[in-house]
Design a protein around this motif. Structure first.
Motif, mmCIF file in Angstrom:
data_model
loop_
_atom_site.group_PDB
_atom_site.id
_atom_site.type_symbol
_atom_site.label_atom_id
_atom_site.label_comp_id
_atom_site.label_asym_id
_atom_site.label_seq_id
_atom_site.Cartn_x
_atom_site.Cartn_y
_atom_site.Cartn_z
ATOM 1 N N ARG A 418 -18.983 78.270 15.680
ATOM 2 C CA ARG A 418 -17.832 78.259 14.934
ATOM 3 C C ARG A 418 -17.171 77.003 15.378
ATOM 4 O O ARG A 418 -16.734 75.899 14.642
ATOM 5 C CB ARG A 418 -16.738 79.338 15.175
ATOM 6 N N ALA A 419 -17.236 76.248 16.554
ATOM 7 C CA ALA A 419 -16.575 75.201 17.073
ATOM 8 C C ALA A 419 -17.540 74.043 16.672
ATOM 9 O O ALA A 419 -16.605 72.979 16.027
ATOM 10 C CB ALA A 419 -17.040 75.112 18.740
ATOM 11 N N ALA A 420 -18.667 74.130 16.552
ATOM 12 C CA ALA A 420 -19.560 73.090 15.965
ATOM 13 C C ALA A 420 -19.180 72.872 14.370
ATOM 14 O O ALA A 420 -19.183 71.637 13.834
ATOM 15 C CB ALA A 420 -20.906 73.192 16.184
ATOM 16 N N ALA A 421 -19.097 73.904 13.698
ATOM 17 C CA ALA A 421 -18.813 73.878 12.490
ATOM 18 C C ALA A 421 -17.419 73.277 11.984
ATOM 19 O O ALA A 421 -17.218 72.370 11.171
ATOM 20 C CB ALA A 421 -18.815 75.348 11.671
ATOM 21 N N THR A 422 -16.216 73.491 12.836
ATOM 22 C CA THR A 422 -15.132 73.184 12.925
ATOM 23 C C THR A 422 -15.298 71.762 13.108
ATOM 24 O O THR A 422 -14.404 70.904 12.548
ATOM 25 C CB THR A 422 -14.063 73.939 13.948
ATOM 26 N N MET A 423 -15.700 71.360 14.145
ATOM 27 C CA MET A 423 -16.099 69.881 14.429
ATOM 28 C C MET A 423 -16.133 69.250 13.102
ATOM 29 O O MET A 423 -15.940 68.087 12.835
ATOM 30 C CB MET A 423 -17.054 69.678 15.552
ATOM 31 N N GLY A 424 -17.541 69.512 12.542
ATOM 32 C CA GLY A 424 -17.903 68.865 11.440
ATOM 33 C C GLY A 424 -16.935 68.711 10.236
ATOM 34 O O GLY A 424 -16.750 67.809 9.525
ATOM 35 N N ARG A 425 -16.118 69.954 10.102
ATOM 36 C CA ARG A 425 -15.021 69.750 9.145
ATOM 37 C C ARG A 425 -13.934 68.718 9.269
ATOM 38 O O ARG A 425 -13.342 67.841 8.445
ATOM 39 C CB ARG A 425 -14.466 71.157 8.890
ATOM 40 N N ARG A 431 -12.788 61.022 8.369
ATOM 41 C CA ARG A 431 -13.476 60.002 7.508
ATOM 42 C C ARG A 431 -12.774 59.899 6.045
ATOM 43 O O ARG A 431 -12.667 58.782 5.659
ATOM 44 C CB ARG A 431 -14.805 60.210 7.363
ATOM 45 N N ALA A 432 -12.540 60.897 5.454
ATOM 46 C CA ALA A 432 -11.845 60.776 4.319
ATOM 47 C C ALA A 432 -10.247 60.353 4.485
ATOM 48 O O ALA A 432 -10.141 59.564 3.716
ATOM 49 C CB ALA A 432 -11.559 62.257 3.897
ATOM 50 N N PHE A 433 -9.497 60.520 5.748
ATOM 51 C CA PHE A 433 -8.290 60.121 5.717
ATOM 52 C C PHE A 433 -8.568 58.564 5.926
ATOM 53 O O PHE A 433 -7.601 57.691 5.608
ATOM 54 C CB PHE A 433 -7.575 60.793 6.848
ATOM 55 N N ALA A 434 -9.440 58.225 6.592
ATOM 56 C CA ALA A 434 -9.824 56.860 7.139
ATOM 57 C C ALA A 434 -10.290 56.040 5.926
ATOM 58 O O ALA A 434 -9.789 54.719 5.668
ATOM 59 C CB ALA A 434 -10.796 56.652 8.161
#
Length: 737
Positions: A418-425, A431-434
């Motif tokens: 769950r933590a790894a998936a949240t990190m990916g999101r 990146r989208a905001f950047a």
């Protein structure tokens, strides 16, 4: 006159019994043999166990001698002394798990037979039937008193031994619960099982697991007969009882007891009778001789089951311990193995989840830094070495418009998939905001909204999503670093020494004053951007808290070590990362660690050209001439046509729709960048122009003629930019002076 007669007769009876005892004394062993022959048919269990059989003869001889002593020396005594062998026999029955009722039955049968043998001797010593009658009555009274009192002591010895065994088994169970499953490692858990059970329970313990059970949870099956010897331990050096070595794969013969135990899930208690040795236990004759020489006599086969999955088989073997396994031992072994099975299953599930989470996390982290010349970077990611599991730490390097670059480090609270998936999101969101060129504080505000939205989507039992993040933007043209922080560890900045001297001097460690905002997910609280100028060659170290925080280490001391290493950092950033990890994390970290080290470059002023634009449409032609002259100076004449067209469209838009002041800037880096800024916040956008429209095609032309274009906003207005690839034979890209 009757009482003196009775006293006289009592004295005579006691004397007669003493004389009869002395008469029988030489026949003690004969009497014992006669008693054993009688017991042979009524108590066959006495000869089924070698230890009991050996002790029975000694016990019978001692009982006959003790009873004759009682008749000869203390015929009137009310107490009796139980022979040591009788107490040993009671303890032995207890160790073998034989019910006390069977012990008492054998005990009474033996004494009844002894009384009968002694009674038959009376007529041989006298023909006085009154004496015989009185002696028989006294003999029965003394005999039953002896049996009753000695039975009590034997039963007490039996119960004492049973209590002792129970305490030992409870102690073993307690040790097993404390020492098995201390780690989330399958092999180590199996080793702990063998270590605990070879202390005082078995002489050899082996643990075999299905190959499928070692691969992935939920796939263990008794039909998959191939197993791997994960652990084994013996009281003897080099484990001579087993032909297998740890790590070897094997399978048991079809139809053998281990296969049946695995197929049915039922434990097996197997006693080795005489020279018979099953093929599954001794696959070769030579190994069979070894096992017989060791005296192997009993085996427990206990399947490993957890949560409906068959994991493997545990064997308990005795050879040096004389007592064979009994039903109580089987129950004890089942209880211990059941606990171990849960720990092994937890370990393999944790290993599978951790490897999956780690693979997911590594796939989400950047493998290669995108090409850019603003900074030189090196990075490291270390997963946690604790049983807590992989966390959600991440880092990123994102090229931005205008030759700038974004440096990101973040940490999701929690562990596992769950933590790894949240990190990916979150990394994708950053990146989208950047990509739309948000300022650091605006980006964190939008990222905070993302985390809050994720919290609303998750179920209550999943726990609350939270994260920290540090977002920095470095501009190599102005050498300004802008950053904002959401509950994260501030960066460390090392300013390079002043040029000069023959040796490399240490840099100066500076800690910029960074306002630390709240962690992501709280909402309603502002973030603040701070800016500071960096000399060329400055070192930026961004990291998660796992690098410096540890329960066994002082944070201030860790920060001092961090600063010392960075102050004397070598030219190689890869070596700098290695030194930091070696100095701060000599062992496996207790928490995940993400480390990003960057050395800044400054863009050569000769590769930046700027022109202020008046609010006059006539300025468009001047902007085209300016661009043409700059490209000629840079040796990029072949880009002049496209660049003049791009400049013309962007400057026209700024003068027509924007507000003063406006400015044109050309940047030669790895690409040719054309920027036009103005004080308006209105963004242009592509639209489909109709055939009759005189305008509306400018941005469409820009998009078609350049590699990419976009808009970024600032508090002073906006910047419209476009990038062109450099010719392969002209104008080399420049990263610094």
């Amino acid at each position: 006159m009757g009482f003196p007669y009775l006293r006289t007769m009592g004295t005579d009876v006691d004397a007669f019994l003493g004389r009869m005892a002395r008469h029988l004394r030489p026949q003690v062993k004969t009497l014992a043999d006669l008693l054993l022959r009688r017991l042979n048919g009524e108590a066959p269990e006495l000869w089924e166990d070698a230890d009991i059989s050996a002790l029975t003869l000694d016990e019978t001889v001692q009982h006959v001698s003790a009873f004759l002593d009682l008749l000869e020396t203390r015929p009137g005594a009310s107490a009796s002394v139980v022979p040591p062998a009788a107490l040993d026999m009671g303890r032995l029955y207890a160790r073998r798990g034989i019910p006390v009722s069977r012990l008492l039955r054998v005990y009474r049968l033996g004494h009844l037979s002894l009384l009968e043998r002694v009674q038959t001797e009376a007529p041989r010593l006298t023909d006085d039937w009154l004496m015989i009658h009185l002696a028989t009555m006294r003999l029965v009274a003394i005999g039953f008193d002896y049996v009753d009192r000695s039975s009590e002591e034997v039963v007490a010895a039996y119960q004492e031994e049973r209590d002792h065994l129970l305490r030992r088994r409870l102690a073993l169970t307690d040790r097993a619960s404390k020492r098995i499953g201390t780690t989330l490692d399958v092999t180590r858990t199996a080793e702990e099982l063998t270590e605990v059970c070879t202390e005082d329970f078995a002489d050899l313990v082996t643990v075999d697991l299905f190959e499928s059970a070692l691969d992935e949870p939920g796939t263990g099956s008794p039909e998959a007969l191939t197993q791997r010897r994960v652990a084994q331990r013996s009281v003897l050096d080099d484990c001579p009882e087993s032909l297998l070595r740890r790590g070897e794969a094997h399978s048991y013969p079809d139809g053998s007891e281990p296969v049946r135990a695995l197929a049915t899930g039922r434990s097996v208690l197997h006693h080795v009778a005489g020279a018979g040795m099953p093929a599954w236990m001794a696959p070769s004759e030579s190994h069979g001789r070894v096992l017989r020489a060791l005296g192997l006599h009993s085996v427990l086969l206990v399947p490993l089951h957890a949560r409906g999955d068959a994991l493997g088989l545990v064997q308990f073997v005795r050879h040096r311990t004389s007592a064979p396994f009994d039903d109580d031992d089987l129950l004890l072994a089942q209880e211990i193995v059941s606990r171990a099975a849960v720990s092994i299953d937890n370990a393999r599930r944790y290993t599978h989840e951790r490897s999956t989470a780690l693979a997911l996390q590594r796939s989400l982290l950047p493998r290669h830094t995108a090409e850019q010349s603003a900074v030189e970077t090196a990075s490291r990611y270390l997963p946690a070495g604790s049983r807590a599991g992989v966390g959600g730490d991440w880092y990123d390097v994102i090229p931005l418009s205008g030759a700038r670059v974004a440096l990101v480090v973040g940490d999701v609270v929690g562990r596992g998939l769950r933590a790894a998936a949240t990190m990916g999101r979150l990394r994708t969101a950053v990146r989208a905001f950047a990509d739309i060129d948000l300022t650091p504080d605006e980006l964190l505000t939008h990222l905070d909204d993302v985390v809050i939205r994720m919290q609303r989507e998750e179920s209550p039992d999943e726990g609350e999503t939270s994260a920290t993040c540090l977002y920095a933007i470095y501009d190599p043209v102005s050498r300004v670093c802008s950053l904002a922080c959401a509950g994260h560890v501030p960066p460390t900045v090392v300013v390079p020494p002043t040029p000069g001297g023959t040796t490399r001097a240490p840099g100066t460690v500076e800690l910029p004053e960074v306002p630390i905002g709240p962690p992501l997910g709280l909402g309603g609280l502002p973030f603040e951007t701070t800016e500071f100028e960096l000399p060329e060659g400055s070192l930026l170290a961004l990291h998660t808290d796992g690098l410096i925080t540890d329960r066994t280490r002082d944070v201030d001391l860790a920060l001092t070590v961090l600063h010392d290493v960075l102050a004397s950092a070598p030219e190689s950033l890869e070596e700098t990362c290695d030194r930091l990890l070696a100095s701060l994390l000599p062992g496996r970290p207790a928490d995940d660690v993400a480390l990003l080290v960057a050395r800044t470059h400054a863009l050569d002023p000769d590769h930046v050209a700027t022109m202020d634009l008046p609010s006059d449409p006539a300025a468009v032609s001047g902007a085209r001439r300016f661009a043409s002259d700059v490209l000629e100076a840079w040796g990029l004449e072949e880009l002049s046509f496209t660049t003049e067209l791009v400049v013309s469209e962007l400057v026209t838009n700024a003068i027509r729709y924007g507000r003063s002041p406006a400015r044109l800037r050309l940047i030669l880096q790895s690409t040719l960048i054309c920027e036009v800024s103005d004080a308006s916040s209105t963004s242009p956008h592509l639209r489909r122009a109709r055939i009759s429209d005189e305008g509306g095609r400018g941005l469409l032309l820009v998009a078609q003629l350049t590699e990419r274009w976009g808009t970024r906003h600032s508090r002073e207005g906006k910047v419209i930019w476009a990038e062109q690839a450099l010719p392969t034979h002209g104008g080399s890209a420049v990263g610094g002076t």
